[in-house]
Design an enzyme around this catalytic site. Structure first.
Site: not given
Ligand code: NOJ
Ligand code: CA
Length: 700
Positions: A193-194, A483-484, A508
């Site tokens: 899941p994501n 990120h993402e 994470e």
């Molecule tokens: C996902 C990010 O990878 C993470 O580093 C960040 O803390 C959270 N999103 C919240 O923005």
């Protein structure tokens, strides 16, 4: 630093065009053949030391609104040239990069479509092949819409693959390791899941795709210079072992809006019989354009700590209050009851600043500083953040003053909540706010489904957004860590203020159930092929429950493995991700993080096997200091560490941070030893690594 640029252009007579066009790599190990087949269908094939890497594979573009660019072609021109120059990246793994290739440029004309023509440009390097489609300006080609790119990679066998499920929105999967023929059977297990995910096929795969053939060839397929085009995934025909490009669609299913003159990104195939060569390859950077910036003096490597892991583990929160249904501009935050766990408060951030200043780090990331976190996750709200309004307990001006007095930068955080439309509306104001308050770098994030709804993280529209955010940031001399966002394709050569990206399963996930012990032995062969990753290593307290008793996750590596990652995971942006209170208990080991460089003169890949181990040595930029990192997967091993890169005839003192005799990632991760040894260019150290272990060495 231009060495030689040798250009030999051969315009071949039209009689030749009927036959195949062949080029070799400068060292002659690789050879590539272009040929029209059947009804004028373009094809190519690639061999390495006479072994087939890519069998005859079709090329072409399926269009929506104009006749297809798939067949009916004849070759109307073919040019070859040799190129050889060296250049210096602004930040990088080595001071000088050689860009040496033989090029073939074929012009393909469709006589029946009013002589419409396209070009395919092939560049053959010693480390692999890059090729792209070019759509020159001409009377009969202007606007067109791509239905699908039809680029094939016909493989010569059922290779072992290190793969992620093809997905238009996330790469945050654990890597699956299996033969290609097993992908279909393992797909269900692979799709975990994501917050936003869109798979497209039971045999869909992401790039960079790393493969190893049964006869020992290492093959990596990715793309370079992804600009104004949709991200390429691969769809596997598992009967015939053919990979075919599969572009990310937009909200209405179209895959690319083009206007001639235009070009596709480069499709890249890095190949060698040595795994170390794959990690040493600079092919993807070489296929990107030189930097577009005149002044790059403001672009610097960053080592940082952050108000971050404590939220990721669940010890504290991004949100200020435990409440839902807050609306920006409507809710009065000063009237909300604070939840008592909000980490980004002025006093607490000062503790991080103190720690950074005391230990010679550059910056402190602060997440959860701005209003809106109470009510966004999974909601697909249009307007969550304005990127300029701090929570009542976060004093922007005072923290700017405090950090500046200690020569520390605060890293801005822009969680866009996936609402890219809203982010672009605020971008200028947000960057101005940063400049006015002393910020020179931003971590941005794109969690959740994209707004406009129906767009995907890896579609052309988003690809354009990410680059817009980077170039706009450059106007304000701001460095970016997104990120993402889409996985990188070497654009940090052209836009070096793109310091790093996430775009994979980062540290994470050690707090969200864990990463496999071999994860970091694979990432350099996959995700990092395109560019630096903000992996956020340095977790010394590997049991997450130490911070949050309800979280039973643990980090799948030993403490020394965490140290080694500063060398094995190249990035000019390196976080020391754990909490200051923990580092204060392990100051002898933390010394390595204090010392290690983030920008390099030279890199030597000493040993590597994807999924098993990696050992890398690097020389710090402009310093006579070397750092070595070695990691292993769940299996203990002995690393053979050469020091041949040291200046001959001199003896150096090396500090070796090693796993303790009884160390292992699952039972005893914090067991380590630190010893000093004398080394010279002839030394070879045989260093045992624990299960999930590592070794880190500093040489001064
Ligand atoms: C996902 C990010 O990878 C993470 O580093 C960040 O803390 C959270 N999103 C919240 O923005
Ligand atoms: Ca393994």
């Amino acid at each position: 630093m231009r060495k030689i640029v040798l250009i030999i252009t051969t315009i071949l007579g039209s009689v030749w065009y009927a036959g195949a066009q062949e080029i070799n790599s400068p060292d002659k190990n690789l050879s590539m053949k272009f040929e029209l087949q059947g009804n004028g269908i373009p094809t190519y094939q690639l061999s390495y030391k006479k072994k087939k890497v890519i069998k005859t594979s079709k090329l072409g573009i399926e269009t929506k609104d104009v006749p297809a660019m798939l067949s009916g072609f004849s070759v109307t021109n073919a040019e070859q040239k040799t190129f050889d120059e060296s250049w210096n990246p602004v930040l990088g793994e080595q001071k000088t990069i050689r860009n040496h290739y033989n090029e073939l440029l074929v012009t393909l004309t469709q006589k029946d479509i009013k002589n419409r023509f396209i070009r395919i440009r092939f560049r053959l390097f010693n480390d692999g092949l890059g090729f792209r489609y070019e759509f020159p300006e001409q009377p009969n080609l202007n606007y067109f819409i791509i239905k699908e790119e039809r680029t094939q990679f016909a493989l010569a066998g059922d290779h072992k693959a290190f793969w992620l499920p093809g997905d238009f929105d996330t790469q945050e999967y654990s890597t699956m390791t299996s033969d290609l023929s097993e992908v279909r059977g393992k797909m269900k297990e692979a799709v975990t899941p994501n917050a936003s995910q869109t798979t497209f096929s039971p045999t869909g795969l992401q790039t960079p795709l790393m493969m190893k053939s049964k006869d020992g060839l290492y093959i990596n397929i990715h793309e370079a210079a992804l600009v104004d085009y949709s991200t390429m995934s691969l769809n596997l025909d598992d009967k015939n072992l053919i990979l075919e490009s599969y572009l990310t669609p937009d909200a209405i299913g179209d895959k690319g809006y083009m206007q001639a003159p235009a070009q596709s990104p480069w499709r890249t195939i890095v190949v060698s019989d040595k795994a170390t060569d794959i990690l040493a390859s600079k092919l993807i950077l070489n296929l990107n354009e030189p930097t577009k910036y005149k002044d790059v003096s403001w672009i610097k490597p960053i080592k940082y700590v952050g108000v971050w892991w404590e939220m990721i583990t669940g010890k504290s929160t991004w949100a200020y209050a435990d409440i839902e249904n807050v609306q920006l501009g409507v809710t009065d935050y000063s009237k909300l009851k604070p939840n008592g766990k909000h980490a980004a408060n002025t006093a607490h951030v000062k503790e991080y600043i103190d720690f950074a200043a005391k230990n010679g780090l550059d910056a402190v990331l602060v997440e959860g500083w701005n209003e809106g976190w109470e009510d966004w996750f999974g909601k697909t709200k249009d307007y969550v953040f304005d990127f300029v309004t701090p929570y009542p307990d976060f004093d922007v001006k005072e923290l700017h003053r405090y950090a500046a007095a200690k020569n520390i930068k605060i890293i801005m955080h822009h969680e866009t909540s996936g609402s890219v439309r809203n982010y672009e509306r605020h971008l200028d104001t947000a960057y101005k706010f940063m400049v006015n308050n002393g910020y020179n770098s931003v971590k941005s994030g794109y969690v959740g489904n994209i707004i406009p709804r129906g767009e995907h993280h890896y579609g052309q529209w988003l690809v354009n957004h990410y680059l817009y955010a980077i170039t706009k940031a450059a106007d304000y001399k701001i460095m970016v860590n997104a990120h993402e966002a889409v996985r990188p394709t070497g654009l940090n050569r052209t836009y070096p203020n793109l310091l790093a990206n996430e775009a994979a399963r980062g540290t994470e996930y050690e707090s969200f159930g864990g990463n496999n012990a071999d994860h970091t032995t694979i990432l350099p062969f996959t995700r990092l092929m395109g560019g630096p990753m903000d992996y956020t290593p340095g977790i010394f307290e590997t049991r997450v429950s130490a911070y949050n008793p309800e979280n039973t996750s643990f980090v799948h590596s030993t403490l020394t493995h965490q140290l080694a990652l500063y060398v094995t995971m190249y990035s000019p942006l390196q976080m020391a991700a754990d909490l200051p209170e923990t580092y204060n208990k392990f100051m002898d080991a933390f010394q390595f993080i204090k010392d290690v460089a983030a920008d390099w003169d030279e890199t030597d890949i000493l040993e590597a096997e994807p999924g098993d181990y990696i050992t890398i040595a690097r020389k710090a930029k402009n310093k006579n200091e070397w750092y070595v990192g070695g990691i292993t997967d769940e299996n203990p091993r002995v690393a053979h560490i050469s020091f041949s890169y040291l200046p001959k005839g001199q003896t150096f003192t090396a500090t070796v941070y090693a796993d303790g005799k009884d160390a292992s990632y699952d039972k005893n991760p914090q067991s380590y030893t630190i010893r000093k040894i004398k080394v010279n260019a002839k030394t070879v150290l045989k260093q045992p690594l624990a299960a999930g272990g590592g070794v880190a060495i500093s040489i001064k």
